[in-house]
Design a protein around this motif. Structure first.
Motif, PDB file in Angstrom:
ATOM      1  N   GLY A   1      15.434 -48.652  32.191  1.00  0.00           N
ATOM      2  CA  GLY A   1      16.603 -48.281  31.402  1.00  0.00           C
ATOM      3  C   GLY A   1      16.666 -48.926  30.034  1.00  0.00           C
ATOM      4  N   LEU A   2      16.376 -50.207  29.940  1.00  0.00           N
ATOM      5  CA  LEU A   2      16.434 -50.881  28.641  1.00  0.00           C
ATOM      6  C   LEU A   2      15.362 -50.349  27.699  1.00  0.00           C
ATOM      7  CD1 LEU A   2      17.248 -54.584  29.612  1.00  0.00           C
ATOM      8  CD2 LEU A   2      18.756 -52.909  28.546  1.00  0.00           C
ATOM      9  N   SER A   3      14.138 -50.150  28.207  1.00  0.00           N
ATOM     10  CA  SER A   3      13.075 -49.631  27.346  1.00  0.00           C
ATOM     11  C   SER A   3      13.319 -48.172  26.958  1.00  0.00           C
ATOM     12  CB  SER A   3      11.707 -49.782  28.019  1.00  0.00           C
ATOM     13  OG  SER A   3      11.647 -49.020  29.208  1.00  0.00           O
ATOM     14  N   LYS A   4      14.088 -47.443  27.768  1.00  0.00           N
ATOM     15  CA  LYS A   4      14.456 -46.059  27.427  1.00  0.00           C
ATOM     16  C   LYS A   4      15.614 -46.018  26.434  1.00  0.00           C
ATOM     17  CE  LYS A   4      13.390 -43.925  31.907  1.00  0.00           C
ATOM     18  NZ  LYS A   4      14.033 -43.266  33.068  1.00  0.00           N
ATOM     19  N   GLY A   5      16.217 -47.165  26.167  1.00  0.00           N
ATOM     20  CA  GLY A   5      17.337 -47.232  25.238  1.00  0.00           C
ATOM     21  C   GLY A   5      18.658 -46.769  25.838  1.00  0.00           C
TER      22      GLY A   5
ATOM     23  N   THR B   1      27.399 -53.979  35.078  1.00  0.00           N
ATOM     24  CA  THR B   1      27.054 -55.297  34.523  1.00  0.00           C
ATOM     25  C   THR B   1      28.092 -56.337  34.950  1.00  0.00           C
ATOM     26  OG1 THR B   1      25.861 -54.346  32.655  1.00  0.00           O
ATOM     27  CG2 THR B   1      26.727 -56.581  32.374  1.00  0.00           C
ATOM     28  N   ARG B   2      29.358 -55.972  34.860  1.00  0.00           N
ATOM     29  CA  ARG B   2      30.422 -56.902  35.270  1.00  0.00           C
ATOM     30  C   ARG B   2      30.281 -57.264  36.751  1.00  0.00           C
ATOM     31  NH1 ARG B   2      36.847 -55.515  35.501  1.00  0.00           N
ATOM     32  NH2 ARG B   2      37.426 -57.343  36.669  1.00  0.00           N
ATOM     33  N   LEU B   3      30.013 -56.274  37.588  1.00  0.00           N
ATOM     34  CA  LEU B   3      29.859 -56.524  39.019  1.00  0.00           C
ATOM     35  C   LEU B   3      28.716 -57.503  39.286  1.00  0.00           C
ATOM     36  CD1 LEU B   3      30.748 -55.731  41.944  1.00  0.00           C
ATOM     37  CD2 LEU B   3      28.965 -53.985  41.828  1.00  0.00           C
ATOM     38  N   ILE B   4      27.564 -57.282  38.661  1.00  0.00           N
ATOM     39  CA  ILE B   4      26.408 -58.161  38.873  1.00  0.00           C
ATOM     40  C   ILE B   4      26.688 -59.565  38.351  1.00  0.00           C
ATOM     41  CG2 ILE B   4      24.050 -58.606  38.064  1.00  0.00           C
ATOM     42  CD1 ILE B   4      24.171 -56.694  40.387  1.00  0.00           C
ATOM     43  N   CYS B   5      27.216 -59.668  37.149  1.00  0.00           N
ATOM     44  CA  CYS B   5      27.511 -60.998  36.592  1.00  0.00           C
ATOM     45  C   CYS B   5      28.526 -61.736  37.453  1.00  0.00           C
ATOM     46  CB  CYS B   5      28.009 -60.877  35.155  1.00  0.00           C
ATOM     47  SG  CYS B   5      26.733 -60.370  33.992  1.00  0.00           S
ATOM     48  N   GLN B   6      29.540 -61.011  37.903  1.00  0.00           N
ATOM     49  CA  GLN B   6      30.575 -61.634  38.732  1.00  0.00           C
ATOM     50  C   GLN B   6      30.024 -62.066  40.085  1.00  0.00           C
ATOM     51  OE1 GLN B   6      34.324 -59.690  38.641  1.00  0.00           O
ATOM     52  NE2 GLN B   6      34.985 -60.525  40.591  1.00  0.00           N
ATOM     53  N   ARG B   7      29.211 -61.242  40.706  1.00  0.00           N
ATOM     54  CA  ARG B   7      28.708 -61.558  42.045  1.00  0.00           C
ATOM     55  C   ARG B   7      27.594 -62.604  42.022  1.00  0.00           C
ATOM     56  NH1 ARG B   7      32.721 -61.118  44.320  1.00  0.00           N
ATOM     57  NH2 ARG B   7      31.551 -62.247  45.860  1.00  0.00           N
ATOM     58  N   THR B   8      26.904 -62.779  40.873  1.00  0.00           N
ATOM     59  CA  THR B   8      25.848 -63.792  40.797  1.00  0.00           C
ATOM     60  C   THR B   8      26.333 -65.077  40.147  1.00  0.00           C
ATOM     61  OG1 THR B   8      25.043 -62.984  38.657  1.00  0.00           O
ATOM     62  CG2 THR B   8      24.015 -62.045  40.645  1.00  0.00           C
ATOM     63  N   GLY B   9      27.469 -64.995  39.430  1.00  0.00           N
ATOM     64  CA  GLY B   9      27.966 -66.170  38.723  1.00  0.00           C
ATOM     65  C   GLY B   9      27.174 -66.481  37.471  1.00  0.00           C
ATOM     66  N   ARG B  10      26.426 -65.488  36.971  1.00  0.00           N
ATOM     67  CA  ARG B  10      25.595 -65.685  35.775  1.00  0.00           C
ATOM     68  C   ARG B  10      25.967 -64.660  34.714  1.00  0.00           C
ATOM     69  NH1 ARG B  10      20.110 -64.784  38.285  1.00  0.00           N
ATOM     70  NH2 ARG B  10      19.645 -64.171  36.162  1.00  0.00           N
ATOM     71  N   ASP B  11      25.999 -65.098  33.472  1.00  0.00           N
ATOM     72  CA  ASP B  11      26.206 -64.202  32.333  1.00  0.00           C
ATOM     73  C   ASP B  11      24.846 -63.747  31.821  1.00  0.00           C
ATOM     74  OD1 ASP B  11      28.976 -64.363  32.324  1.00  0.00           O
ATOM     75  OD2 ASP B  11      28.977 -66.148  31.054  1.00  0.00           O
ATOM     76  N   GLY B  12      24.857 -62.712  31.000  1.00  0.00           N
ATOM     77  CA  GLY B  12      23.632 -62.292  30.330  1.00  0.00           C
ATOM     78  C   GLY B  12      22.804 -61.279  31.084  1.00  0.00           C
ATOM     79  N   ILE B  13      23.239 -60.858  32.248  1.00  0.00           N
ATOM     80  CA  ILE B  13      22.531 -59.817  32.987  1.00  0.00           C
ATOM     81  C   ILE B  13      23.061 -58.477  32.493  1.00  0.00           C
ATOM     82  CG2 ILE B  13      22.067 -58.833  35.259  1.00  0.00           C
ATOM     83  CD1 ILE B  13      22.712 -61.632  36.402  1.00  0.00           C
ATOM     84  N   LEU B  14      22.156 -57.576  32.131  1.00  0.00           N
ATOM     85  CA  LEU B  14      22.561 -56.261  31.646  1.00  0.00           C
ATOM     86  C   LEU B  14      22.035 -55.178  32.576  1.00  0.00           C
ATOM     87  CD1 LEU B  14      21.805 -56.707  27.841  1.00  0.00           C
ATOM     88  CD2 LEU B  14      23.999 -56.947  29.007  1.00  0.00           C
ATOM     89  N   ILE B  15      22.900 -54.269  32.947  1.00  0.00           N
ATOM     90  CA  ILE B  15      22.510 -53.118  33.758  1.00  0.00           C
ATOM     91  C   ILE B  15      22.578 -51.890  32.850  1.00  0.00           C
ATOM     92  CG2 ILE B  15      23.041 -51.709  35.781  1.00  0.00           C
ATOM     93  CD1 ILE B  15      22.173 -54.569  36.481  1.00  0.00           C
ATOM     94  N   PRO B  16      21.420 -51.303  32.530  1.00  0.00           N
ATOM     95  CA  PRO B  16      21.413 -50.137  31.652  1.00  0.00           C
ATOM     96  C   PRO B  16      21.577 -48.836  32.447  1.00  0.00           C
ATOM     97  CG  PRO B  16      19.181 -50.835  32.081  1.00  0.00           C
ATOM     98  CD  PRO B  16      20.086 -51.801  32.806  1.00  0.00           C
ATOM     99  N   GLY B  17      22.259 -47.887  31.850  1.00  0.00           N
ATOM    100  CA  GLY B  17      22.385 -46.565  32.458  1.00  0.00           C
ATOM    101  C   GLY B  17      23.274 -46.560  33.689  1.00  0.00           C
TER     102      GLY B  17
END
Length: 120
Positions: free
Chosen positions: A58-62, A70-86
């Motif tokens: 997804g990121l390489s496809k733009g 993204t919010r769900l992943i960051c919240q459930r892992t306790g880490r910022d900076g994770i991006l979920i594309p598409g």
């Protein structure tokens, strides 16, 4: 009889919606419109066994960043900076997810092993 899962489809700009998914028939690739799917196991609250599927390229496809996934992943892992594309697809190994489940997961704080909570 093949197992049909009920998950939450999380598009980038539209509201999440319920999807019926037959994993063995390739429904994940069809729903996400991608042959390069990746997944992240999410440590949810007790009673949830969550997996989030997204386009691995997804990121390489733009593709635009998906704010809810993204919010769900960051919240459930306790880490910022994770991006979920598409678009993303949230499934549970054992239960049929509902939109109420999804709203709960976005609000529920992550409890770390030492009892500290992270609230977003």
């Amino acid at each position: 009889m093949e197992k049909i899962s009920q998950g939450i489809y999380i598009p980038v700009q539209s509201p999440p919606e319920i999807k019926q998914v037959n994993v063995k028939k390739g429904d994940i690739s069809k729903i996400l419109q991608s042959d390069f799917n990746d997944h992240v196991i999410i440590f949810g609250p007790k009673g949830f066994h969550l997996i989030l599927f997204c386009d691995n390229a997804g990121l390489s496809k733009g593709l635009s960043v998906n704010p809810l996934a993204t919010r769900l992943i960051c919240q459930r892992t306790g880490r910022d900076g994770i991006l979920i594309p598409g678009s993303a697809l949230l499934l549970d190994d054992y239960k049929k997810l509902t939109l109420d489940n999804f709203r709960f997961l976005l609000k529920e704080p992550l409890i770390l092993p030492f009892g500290r909570a992270i609230v977003f």
